[in-house]
Design a protein around this motif. Sequence first.
Motif, PDB file in Angstrom:
ATOM      1  N   UNK A   1       1.006  -1.226  -0.121  1.00 50.64           N
ATOM      2  CA  UNK A   1       0.059  -0.037   0.058  1.00 50.64           C
ATOM      3  C   UNK A   1       0.757   1.100  -0.110  1.00 50.64           C
ATOM      4  N   UNK A   2       2.019   1.194   0.440  1.00 52.39           N
ATOM      5  CA  UNK A   2       3.048   2.272   0.310  1.00 52.39           C
ATOM      6  C   UNK A   2       3.638   2.623  -0.992  1.00 52.39           C
ATOM      7  N   UNK A   3       3.660   1.591  -1.757  1.00 59.48           N
ATOM      8  CA  UNK A   3       4.186   1.990  -3.200  1.00 59.48           C
ATOM      9  C   UNK A   3       3.087   2.241  -4.099  1.00 59.48           C
ATOM     10  N   UNK A   4       1.946   1.731  -3.877  1.00 56.69           N
ATOM     11  CA  UNK A   4       0.763   1.985  -4.938  1.00 56.69           C
ATOM     12  C   UNK A   4       0.233   3.566  -4.770  1.00 56.69           C
ATOM     13  N   UNK A   5      -0.243   4.173  -5.832  1.00 53.54           N
ATOM     14  CA  UNK A   5      -0.763   5.440  -5.912  1.00 53.54           C
ATOM     15  C   UNK A   5      -2.059   5.424  -5.242  1.00 53.54           C
ATOM     16  N   UNK A   6      -2.543   6.308  -4.806  1.00 48.22           N
ATOM     17  CA  UNK A   6      -4.027   6.535  -4.175  1.00 48.22           C
ATOM     18  C   UNK A   6      -4.926   7.509  -4.873  1.00 48.22           C
ATOM     19  N   UNK A   7      -4.570   8.113  -5.719  1.00 46.33           N
ATOM     20  CA  UNK A   7      -5.456   9.361  -6.533  1.00 46.33           C
ATOM     21  C   UNK A   7      -6.458   8.491  -7.300  1.00 46.33           C
ATOM     22  N   UNK A   8      -6.127   7.554  -7.987  1.00 43.35           N
ATOM     23  CA  UNK A   8      -7.310   6.834  -8.790  1.00 43.35           C
ATOM     24  C   UNK A   8      -7.431   5.343  -8.604  1.00 43.35           C
ATOM     25  N   UNK A   9      -6.612   5.055  -7.118  1.00 44.41           N
ATOM     26  CA  UNK A   9      -6.773   3.233  -6.932  1.00 44.41           C
ATOM     27  C   UNK A   9      -7.498   3.281  -5.536  1.00 44.41           C
ATOM     28  N   UNK A  10      -8.430   2.319  -5.408  1.00 45.10           N
ATOM     29  CA  UNK A  10      -9.312   2.047  -4.206  1.00 45.10           C
ATOM     30  C   UNK A  10      -8.651   0.578  -3.918  1.00 45.10           C
ATOM     31  N   UNK A  11      -8.336   0.402  -2.809  1.00 42.71           N
ATOM     32  CA  UNK A  11      -8.084  -0.963  -2.314  1.00 42.71           C
ATOM     33  C   UNK A  11      -9.070  -1.602  -1.468  1.00 42.71           C
ATOM     34  N   UNK A  12     -10.021  -2.729  -1.964  1.00 42.02           N
ATOM     35  CA  UNK A  12     -11.050  -3.177  -1.158  1.00 42.02           C
ATOM     36  C   UNK A  12     -10.861  -4.285  -0.242  1.00 42.02           C
ATOM     37  N   UNK A  13      -9.496  -4.953  -0.234  1.00 42.18           N
ATOM     38  CA  UNK A  13      -9.231  -5.879   0.836  1.00 42.18           C
ATOM     39  C   UNK A  13      -9.070  -7.267  -0.250  1.00 42.18           C
ATOM     40  N   UNK A  14      -8.995  -8.447   0.599  1.00 41.20           N
ATOM     41  CA  UNK A  14      -8.523  -9.515   0.279  1.00 41.20           C
ATOM     42  C   UNK A  14      -9.710 -10.567   0.678  1.00 41.20           C
ATOM     43  N   UNK A  15     -10.273 -11.400  -0.314  1.00 49.29           N
ATOM     44  CA  UNK A  15     -11.383 -12.230  -0.030  1.00 49.29           C
ATOM     45  C   UNK A  15     -11.286 -13.409  -0.636  1.00 49.29           C
ATOM     46  N   UNK A  16     -11.772 -14.639   0.038  1.00 45.55           N
ATOM     47  CA  UNK A  16     -11.695 -15.824  -0.555  1.00 45.55           C
ATOM     48  C   UNK A  16     -12.221 -16.060  -1.924  1.00 45.55           C
ATOM     49  N   UNK A  17     -11.892 -16.742  -2.798  1.00 42.03           N
ATOM     50  CA  UNK A  17     -12.423 -16.959  -4.117  1.00 42.03           C
ATOM     51  C   UNK A  17     -13.684 -17.066  -4.267  1.00 42.03           C
TER      52      UNK A  17
END
Length: 356
Positions: free
Chosen positions: A221-237
């Motif tokens: 998360x420290x290396x990825x941009x934040x302006x146009x990116x939203x991280x929604x988390x990790x989920x089982x398949x």
Amino acid sequence: MKKYCIVEKGLNEQHAGSKARNDVADTLIKEGWNPLRVSPPVIKENVSYAERIRMGLVLMKDWRKVTKTVKEEDQILIQYPLEMYPKVAMLALRYIKQLKRKKVKIIILIHDIESLRTQDKKQKEWYQHAEKSFLCLADDVIAHNKKMIGYLKKIGLDTRIHALEIFDYLVEAESIQKAETKENQNAVIIAGNLSEEKAGYVYQLDQVNAEFRLYGPNLNTEAVGTGNITYKGSFPPDDLPRVLHGKFGLVWDGKSIDECGGEFGQYMQYNNPHKTSLYLASKLPVIVWEKAAIAEFIRENQLGIQVGCLREIPEKLAALTGETYDEMLQNVSAMGEKLRKGEMLRKVLREIENLE
């Protein structure tokens, strides 16, 4: 005559690494195939010699049971490669050869061809030898697509090979809800392993004028941009189709937004990425690299759009009419229903059965 399938214990990770294997087994069992359970996978780097010996002994014990259970003229389906350390998995060859001598019909379904993925010359040669050693024992091989079939024939595999075309993705349709909100009307979804090694392109997405929503493990998360990116988390398949909300799912790999390069990216010219099935089963059209093997299937069935690089996405989305997108959605709905029910595997098994 009985039908059997080898079932290996899947990995419980927050990505689809074992989902495809589990879905194959589940579909076969529903179709009346009898599961034969063998040693669970142990996939680690730098496996000790003692651990390899232990794994080998367990493997041989399990496969001896297989050869005693399966009788002459029965059928058995094996998923390749076996889910354990590659050199240990080679010990299973002697037992598959025993089945061959007993006139058991052997079907091998391919998940990965490692000789296509590695760029190391010595590793490539070893994997090619291992792959041919296993696959030549099959009466029928189920490969991903025509590109993979061409490669297998090129390295000398002389047996019947069938194209799966795309992997199934078993999930209950009732669990998929697509809410149309301003938040997700134009979002491009990226699901999978988000590590910098596997998906380095994710860390360049700030150069693309589009909205991206990320799902999966190993994001820095420290290396990825934040302006146009939203991280929604990790989920089982099995949970992902319920939580994916957006306009398209992106099928891309490698370290660059300009092309799918490196071992992971170039592999896309031959394999069927499982995330394609995830998106379609989740009622999402896809954006795919135009040189990917799966692009032909997407184009023929009008399930999405192709791009040469990710910088093209804004222009492609702007040019997309509402009518064209609605047609895509209808096609995706029909295809997704097939994938959720395991129809692609059933179709190729019927094809094999009709050749008998």
